[in-house]
Design an enzyme around this catalytic site. Structure first.
Site, PDB file in Angstrom:
ATOM      1  CB  CYS A  82      -0.806  -0.112   1.137  1.00 22.22           C
ATOM      2  SG  CYS A  82       0.021   0.039   2.736  1.00 22.22           S
ATOM      3  CB  CYS A  85       4.382  -0.480   1.642  1.00 27.05           C
ATOM      4  SG  CYS A  85       3.290  -1.557   2.500  1.00 27.05           S
ATOM      5  CB  CYS A 150      46.724 -21.588 -10.470  1.00 29.34           C
ATOM      6  SG  CYS A 150      46.804 -19.652 -11.076  1.00 29.34           S
ATOM      7  CB  CYS A 153      42.589 -18.610 -12.538  1.00 32.04           C
ATOM      8  SG  CYS A 153      44.086 -18.932 -13.306  1.00 32.04           S
ATOM      9  CG  ASP A 575      13.250  26.228 -34.314  1.00 29.87           C
ATOM     10  OD1 ASP A 575      13.633  27.471 -34.290  1.00 29.87           O
ATOM     11  OD2 ASP A 575      13.925  25.583 -34.888  1.00 29.87           O
ATOM     12  CG  ASP A 774      16.474  20.670 -34.009  1.00 31.76           C
ATOM     13  OD1 ASP A 774      16.851  20.921 -32.709  1.00 31.76           O
ATOM     14  OD2 ASP A 774      17.048  21.349 -35.037  1.00 31.76           O
ATOM     15  CG  ASP A 778      15.623  24.320 -31.514  1.00 29.16           C
ATOM     16  OD1 ASP A 778      16.452  25.402 -31.733  1.00 29.16           O
ATOM     17  OD2 ASP A 778      14.778  23.866 -31.999  1.00 29.16           O
TER      18      ASP A 778
END
Length: 888
Positions: A82, A85, A150, A153, A575, A774, A778
């Site tokens: 709800c 929460c 190893c 690694c 524009d 555009d 702008d």
């Protein structure tokens, strides 16, 4: 002695069998495996403090900061039921040091966390949520690693995996060659794991690696909710049937003892088996001091259940069966709510399903089919008819029609030729295309759209602020009202009985019950009828549906605030170039004079201009080619900047330029003055053409209006929105265009850096404004406006520059955006009104004893379902302009 540069083992150089030379330096190795790794990528093993593959970074423990993390995280949060929460999780996250802002969404079950710096420990965020009584889920996957030799690694693979944002822990086993990784779902992908392991110098076995894309979570939630509902009713229906004789005839069959014991036993599995999640959530919230809606259900059903055993010893009616009924209706409401929320969130799932799964790429002149995740920038993809274009790119070979409706909302396919951009997930219809990939993974258009829709769905609308303040204290206030109800019944029994007697016309109201029972029934009704859930879902569900609808129509909305603001704008500023007009000059009029033919006029002008790169020159050449006119090679080309050109064509001297340019060269314009004046009043640029000092004719060139500019502006006026145009053109030209389109306000002769001041002045004059540009040049004006709307086409759009981005380049999308804004906000207002109205009316009725607890729970579940269902009704709204609806 020397060290193996791969595994770090110390080796006697005199006995080493495996050696290699790099940049004149000799290296020794313990085995052929280490030597082959080194020779494949020597740079990865040189100049490292440790000699195992690629020292990535200092080790990351779960307490470490989020390395490589952006300043914003979206985390899944489980256990919210709800609006209370939401308030508790928000407060918990904002209290973590380094968190700038937290926005929590109940409908999407996500928290959007903005960080002051990336160095915020992920584990702290998780612990904060868990301490508040909720959960950030953690998933575990097993990865099959190849190439480890190893223990060193192992350490490097673990470091590589722990570096990934969202990974809490990684444990690598050398013997089994597997890595067990704990991570937060949604923050990291299978491809991220693969990349991290490969960058560490190892590889994943694809056949054994875990698939992170599991079953659709919303489908799983619906199935679980349906199961809980079915089990609840399997036990509750017998309770209802057993209670009917007692309610109608006053007979407890077969005896009071069996009846009371039976209803208690049947209610127990409903409450503590399928209802245990509600109890767990409610108790956790109470324990942390942040009670939620589940807390109200827990207290209400718990109080009802207690009356069962109490009825054996005290003069109290047995409401244990009612407790089971309340929980059954509650779980039914949860199921319907999950189903409706699933429909509301379909937009993201649909977008995710749009992408291609595999791609054919050219490798060594051979077609190779690979997963789409493995495409790299620069790869050339082969796309056959009927196939989806795997990722954003540019056509390098072929021509075809492409269905881009998933991106633009336009049903008509568009033609794509070499050099044209294409969008990933769009469908190639009828030709073979070879496309060079330009964007992959998270950079693609589709990925940005999904990110934008998710961001909008997790954002907040300003009108929601009041609802948030109410929900923060709602549940504690309701618990207080419930206790006050009991107190009123016990302290003022006569007054309260008179109130309940006034409702005796209702079949479920029984004023003859004793005061303790009436007090208990009223208290339970207050607890279960209050619905913070409706308040919490009112705004997010409408935003989910609205943003999803927008994406399907090519309208990408960044935030809920933009939706609310756009509906209130008094003025939309356009524009001119590229927005109202096509942004590409075209020849609109060809006027031969003095006996010259039209084709000859075009041939002379276009041949002379063919050597020029000026936009007007290109427009003339394009018109000639469109008409099939054959061009001649110009000689002795001379240009005067801003005036015109002179060239020799077929031995004739050709002048092309402004009328003044020709007049200065003693070319008579007699007889063309009236025509010149008319064309200039129509906001067209006039180009005069002369051959051997004799006027041949006039060409009128204009940046033509987009075909829907006039009807779109007319539609905005019909909707009560004024319009303005900002342009660098001189005032007469600007006003001519404005008159043609129907623009109300003109701001002319504005330099590019003056657009911000123009927008600011219009804001002072008209109030809230939107600016349509555009999206690239702008950006400052888009930012200054109350709502910035970027027009673009396909991948060229600048999504980051605006509040709203319109994928289609036409102006009808502006009208659709306003319609969508108004429709979405109307649903938000309706939902908030219903949520507040419901609680304001129902809680007092429950206090008076007019609401049976079961009916109270039905009413509560109905209120949540109503809010979510009403939001889904938004999908039925037609947001197209009226002139397009009339066509369709």
């Amino acid at each position: 002695m020397a060290r193996d540069p791969v595994c770090g083992m110390t080796i006697d150089e005199s006995t080493a069998r495996e050696t290699s030379t790099f940049n004149g330096q000799r290296f020794v190795f313990c085995s052929a495996v280490c030597r082959e790794k080194f020779e494949k990528n020597p740079g990865a093993y040189l100049n490292q403090e440790q000699s195992c593959p690629v020292e990535i970074s200092p080790a990351l423990s779960p307490d470490a900061a989020i390395n490589g993390q952006a300043d914003e995280l979206i985390l899944p949060v489980k256990g919210m039921t709800c609006a209370a929460c939401v308030a508790h999780v928000t407060r918990a996250l904002q209290q973590v040091p380094g968190v700038a802002q937290a926005q929590v969404n109940l409908a999407t079950e996500q928290a959007r966390v903005k960080l002051e710096s990336p160095a915020v420990p992920l584990v702290q965020l998780r612990e904060a949520v868990e301490e508040a009584g909720y959960e950030i889920p953690v998933e575990t996957t097993t990865l099959a690693i190849e190439g480890m030799t190893c223990a060193s690694c192992v350490r490097h693979v673990e470091r590589a995996l722990k570096t990934l944002p969202g990974v809490l822990d990684a444990t690598v086993n050398l013997a089994t060659e597997q890595a067990k990784v704990s991570y937060i779902p949604g923050t990291v992908t299978a491809q991220d794991f693969k990349r991290a392991v490969e960058e560490a110098g190892y590889s994943l076995r694809e056949s054994e690696s875990s698939e992170l894309a599991a079953m659709d979570e919303s489908e799983q939630k619906m199935r679980e909710a349906r199961f809980r509902m079915a089990v609840a009713w399997a036990f509750t229906i017998p309770i209802v049937l057993w209670m009917l004789p007692e309610m109608v005839l006053g007979v407890m069959w077969p005896s009071p003892l069996v009846y009371n014991l039976g209803t208690i036993l049947l209610a127990l599995p409903v409450l503590f088996w399928v209802g245990r999640q509600t109890y767990r959530s409610g108790w956790s919230a109470l324990r942390h001091g942040y009670p939620n809606m589940d807390s109200l259900i827990m207290l209400g059903t718990g109080a009802s259940l207690i009356t069962g055993p109490a009825s054996f010893f005290l003069p109290v009616a047995n409401y244990a069966g009612v407790a089971g009924m309340i929980m059954a209706f509650h779980l039914t409401g949860r199921y319907v709510e999950e189903t409706a929320k699933g429909r509301a969130s379909q937009a993201i799932r649909k977008l995710l399903q749009l992408g291609a799964k595999t791609a054919r790429v050219l490798r060594n002149d051979q077609e190779v089919e690979i997963p789409v995740d493995e495409i790299q920038v620069g790869d050339v993809m082969v796309v056959r008819p009927g196939e989806k274009i795997p990722t954003d790119g540019v056509v390098v070979e072929g021509e075809s029609s492409v269905d881009e409706s998933m991106a633009t909302g336009e049903s008509m396919p568009v033609t794509r030729r070499p050099g044209d951009p294409v969008i990933g997930a769009t469908v190639n219809q009828d030709g073979l295309l070879k496309v060079k990939a330009t964007r992959v993974g998270k950079d693609t258009f589709l990925a940005q759209v999904i990110k934008l829709v998710e961001a909008c769905q997790t954002s907040r609308v300003p009108i929601q602020a009041f609802a948030d303040r109410v929900t923060a204290v709602f549940v504690p206030v309701v618990i207080g009202i419930a206790l006050l109800t009991v107190l009123l019944w016990l302290v003022f029994p006569a007054t309260m009985r008179s109130l309940v007697s006034a409702g005796a016309f209702l079949p479920w109201v029984n004023p003859s019950l004793n005061i303790v029972t009436l007090a208990l029934v009223s208290m339970v009704a207050v607890l279960v009828i209050a619905c913070p859930c409706a308040l919490g879902l009112a705004t997010p569900t409408a935003l989910m549906v609205g943003s999803g609808m927008g994406a399907q129509h090519g309208i990408l909305i960044r935030s809920g605030e933009a939706i609310q603001t756009l509906k209130d704008v008094n003025l939309i500023i356009f524009d001119k170039t590229g927005t109202l007009t096509r942004g590409k000059p075209q020849v609109t009029d060809v006027v031969p004079l003095n006996g010259c033919e039209e084709r000859k006029l075009l041939q002379l002008a276009a041949s002379a201009e063919s050597g020029s790169e000026h936009p007007l020159a290109r427009a003339v050449v394009e018109r000639a080619r469109t008409k099939g006119v054959e061009l001649q090679q110009p000689q002795d080309f001379l240009a005067e900047r801003g005036k015109g050109i002179q060239a020799s064509v077929n031995g004739s001297t050709i002048l092309v330029g402004s009328p003044r340019f020709l007049s200065d060269r003693n070319v008579s314009l007699q007889g063309a003055e009236t025509l010149l004046k008319r064309l200039e009043q129509e906001a067209k640029t006039v180009v005069a053409v002369a051959e051997n000092d004799h006027l041949c004719g006039l060409l009128a060139i204009a940046d033509t209006l987009k075909e829907d500019a006039i009807p779109a502006v007319r539609e905005l006026h019909r909707m009560g929105v004024r319009t303005a145009m900002v342009t660098g053109d001189n005032r007469p030209t600007a006003e001519a265009i404005a008159r043609k389109v129907g623009i109300d306000q003109v701001v002319a002769e504005v330099l590019p850096d003056g657009k911000v001041d123009a927008v600011r002045q219009l804001q002072e004059q008209f109030g809230p404004v939107a600016f349509v540009g555009d999206g690239i040049n702008d950006a400052p004006a888009l930012t200054q406006a109350d709502v910035g709307i970027a027009l673009g086409t396909g991948t060229d759009i600048a999504i980051e520059a605006s509040d709203i981005t319109l994928v289609r380049g036409n102006l009808s999308a502006v009208v659709e955006a306003v319609n969508l804004s108004r429709a979405t906000f109307q649903k938000i207002r309706q939902n908030l009104f219903w949520a507040f109205f419901y609680n304001v009316i129902m809680i007092p009725l429950a206090m008076m004893g007019w609401m049976h607890p079961v009916l109270a729970e039905i009413a509560m579940a109905t209120s949540s379902i109503t809010v979510v269902s009403n939001a889904n009704l938004l999908k039925r709204v037609n947001i197209q302009p009226s002139y397009l609806q009339a066509r369709g």
